[in-house]
Design a protein around this motif. Structure first.
Motif, mmCIF file in Angstrom:
data_model
loop_
_atom_site.group_PDB
_atom_site.id
_atom_site.type_symbol
_atom_site.label_atom_id
_atom_site.label_comp_id
_atom_site.label_asym_id
_atom_site.label_seq_id
_atom_site.Cartn_x
_atom_site.Cartn_y
_atom_site.Cartn_z
ATOM 1 N N THR A 139 104.269 9.747 -8.850
ATOM 2 C CA THR A 139 104.721 8.370 -8.640
ATOM 3 C C THR A 139 106.139 8.308 -8.083
ATOM 4 O O THR A 139 106.662 7.222 -7.854
ATOM 5 C CB THR A 139 104.675 7.551 -9.949
ATOM 6 N N GLY A 140 106.760 9.464 -7.880
ATOM 7 C CA GLY A 140 108.138 9.501 -7.412
ATOM 8 C C GLY A 140 108.288 10.044 -6.008
ATOM 9 O O GLY A 140 107.416 9.866 -5.160
ATOM 10 N N LYS A 163 111.546 6.704 -7.200
ATOM 11 C CA LYS A 163 111.766 6.346 -5.808
ATOM 12 C C LYS A 163 113.028 5.498 -5.673
ATOM 13 O O LYS A 163 113.306 4.638 -6.519
ATOM 14 C CB LYS A 163 110.564 5.591 -5.245
ATOM 15 N N GLY A 164 113.779 5.751 -4.606
ATOM 16 C CA GLY A 164 114.991 4.990 -4.354
ATOM 17 C C GLY A 164 116.250 5.598 -4.930
ATOM 18 O O GLY A 164 117.363 5.188 -4.584
ATOM 19 N N VAL A 165 116.102 6.603 -5.815
ATOM 20 C CA VAL A 165 117.273 7.250 -6.412
ATOM 21 C C VAL A 165 117.838 8.277 -5.430
ATOM 22 O O VAL A 165 117.107 9.097 -4.887
ATOM 23 C CB VAL A 165 116.911 7.947 -7.735
ATOM 24 N N GLY A 203 124.327 17.486 -11.254
ATOM 25 C CA GLY A 203 123.466 18.070 -12.276
ATOM 26 C C GLY A 203 123.070 17.071 -13.341
ATOM 27 O O GLY A 203 122.589 17.456 -14.410
ATOM 28 N N GLY A 204 123.246 15.767 -13.051
ATOM 29 C CA GLY A 204 122.892 14.751 -14.027
ATOM 30 C C GLY A 204 122.377 13.475 -13.385
ATOM 31 O O GLY A 204 122.809 13.104 -12.295
ATOM 32 N N THR A 205 121.434 12.824 -14.067
ATOM 33 C CA THR A 205 120.936 11.518 -13.651
ATOM 34 C C THR A 205 120.350 10.849 -14.896
ATOM 35 O O THR A 205 119.887 11.555 -15.816
ATOM 36 C CB THR A 205 119.868 11.635 -12.541
ATOM 37 N N PRO A 206 120.358 9.524 -14.999
ATOM 38 C CA PRO A 206 119.806 8.870 -16.192
ATOM 39 C C PRO A 206 118.361 9.299 -16.455
ATOM 40 O O PRO A 206 117.575 9.457 -15.518
ATOM 41 C CB PRO A 206 119.895 7.378 -15.838
ATOM 42 N N PHE A 226 115.336 19.255 -5.818
ATOM 43 C CA PHE A 226 115.253 18.140 -4.872
ATOM 44 C C PHE A 226 116.485 17.232 -4.949
ATOM 45 O O PHE A 226 116.990 16.765 -3.923
ATOM 46 C CB PHE A 226 113.984 17.330 -5.164
ATOM 47 N N PHE A 227 116.979 16.977 -6.165
ATOM 48 C CA PHE A 227 118.067 16.020 -6.390
ATOM 49 C C PHE A 227 119.323 16.345 -5.574
ATOM 50 O O PHE A 227 119.942 15.445 -5.002
ATOM 51 C CB PHE A 227 118.388 15.964 -7.886
ATOM 52 N N PRO A 228 119.730 17.626 -5.486
ATOM 53 C CA PRO A 228 120.905 17.946 -4.667
ATOM 54 C C PRO A 228 120.598 18.100 -3.182
ATOM 55 O O PRO A 228 121.458 18.534 -2.411
ATOM 56 C CB PRO A 228 121.403 19.259 -5.264
ATOM 57 N N GLY A 229 119.377 17.756 -2.785
ATOM 58 C CA GLY A 229 119.056 17.701 -1.360
ATOM 59 C C GLY A 229 118.319 18.890 -0.786
ATOM 60 O O GLY A 229 118.378 19.128 0.426
#
Length: 283
Positions: free
Chosen positions: A240-241, A220-222, A228-231, A193-196
């Motif tokens: 919840t996301g 939500k909102g990120v 390939g990285g996120t906090p 999901f993160f790369p779209g």
């Protein structure tokens, strides 16, 4: 006649109808598995106590991606003593390529059926040349694991592989160029999901190539990207996301995913893991 009219009225009301019965079936009836990385800090201190914590949730299926300084046989003994199992063993790319027999031996000692790699070493954007080298390596080592050790190799996506290529992405290229009998995949739904991209659509597209899954949710909102990285704080309790878990799980069932593991990289696992388990049970 009265009996037929009564039956018809009940069907119209949805009482006793197949649709009504199906709607009450749980979407995720079994317990999920757990990735050892979720409890990495705890495992580093005390393997047995950490397994007790996980077992208390009713979880018995583990994916270990670290031995935490212990012997595989000792971890296997701790699992056996608790009626738990390790179904997948994760290692790094270099070790799998250069120490294939050793990694296979560890996996067998743990009782795992799958060997998993979650990162392809690279610098900068992932390229076609990198993908070609990866395909060659994966096909080679996957064949060795299958033929010599009876193990299934899986690659866990991490987001950077979704660089555009042709009519799709380099992740498509990896799936299409690797041999299905030697290379399977573990979908990390957050890193899809993160790369779209839509995890459900990808599951529908490649079906049984996906044998394992990491269950995660993104705050939500990120906004994502191809890094390939996120906090780690952006890992939140399931439901919840941003991810559409019900749709993804339906597609995963259709695809034939065999093992589902909760992975929560956040520092809030004491609160979030029970939330995630409760959410899955509620579906």
């Amino acid at each position: 006649m009265i009996r037929h009219l009564l039956a018809a009225s009940l069907l119209v009301a949805g009482i006793g109808s197949p649709v009504s019965a199906q709607s009450k079936k749980p979407l995720f009836p079994e317990k999920p598995g757990m990735v050892s990385y979720t409890y990495r800090h705890s495992f580093q201190k005390d393997v047995a106590a950490t397994l007790d914590t996980i077992k208390a949730f009713g979880i018995t299926d583990m994916e270990f991606s670290n031995l935490f300084g212990r012997k595989a046989t000792d971890i296997r003994a701790a699992l056996d003593a608790r009626g738990m199992k390790c179904s997948s063993y994760g290692t790094n790319y270099a070790d799998l390529m250069e120490k294939t027999a050793e990694i296979a031996g560890i996996a067998k000692e743990l009782g795992a059926q799958f060997v998993r790699v979650a990162w392809i070493p690279h610098s900068g954007p992932f390229t076609l040349a990198m993908a070609d080298k990866t395909v060659e390596d994966f096909n080679r080592v996957g064949k060795i694991l299958r033929e010599q050790y009876g193990l299934t190799f899986c690659y866990h996506n991490h987001g950077y592989e979704f660089e555009p290529h042709g009519d799709g992405t380099l992740f498509d290229y990896l799936v299409q160029k690797t041999r299905p009998e030697d290379v399977s995949f573990e979908m990390d739904i957050l890193w899809t999901f993160f790369p779209g991209h839509d995890p459900a659509k990808l599951l529908n597209k490649y079906g049984k190539r996906f044998q394992l899954m990491h269950l995660k949710d993104l705050r939500k909102g990120v906004t994502g990207n191809l890094s390939g990285g996120t906090p780690v704080e952006n890992d939140v309790a399931l439901g919840t996301g941003q991810l559409d878990l019900p749709t993804i799980l339906k597609a995963a069932r259709k695809a034939g995913v065999k093992h589902y593991y909760i992975e929560d990289e956040s520092p809030n696992i004491q609160k979030q893991v029970p939330q995630s388990i409760a959410y899955l049970k509620s579906l």
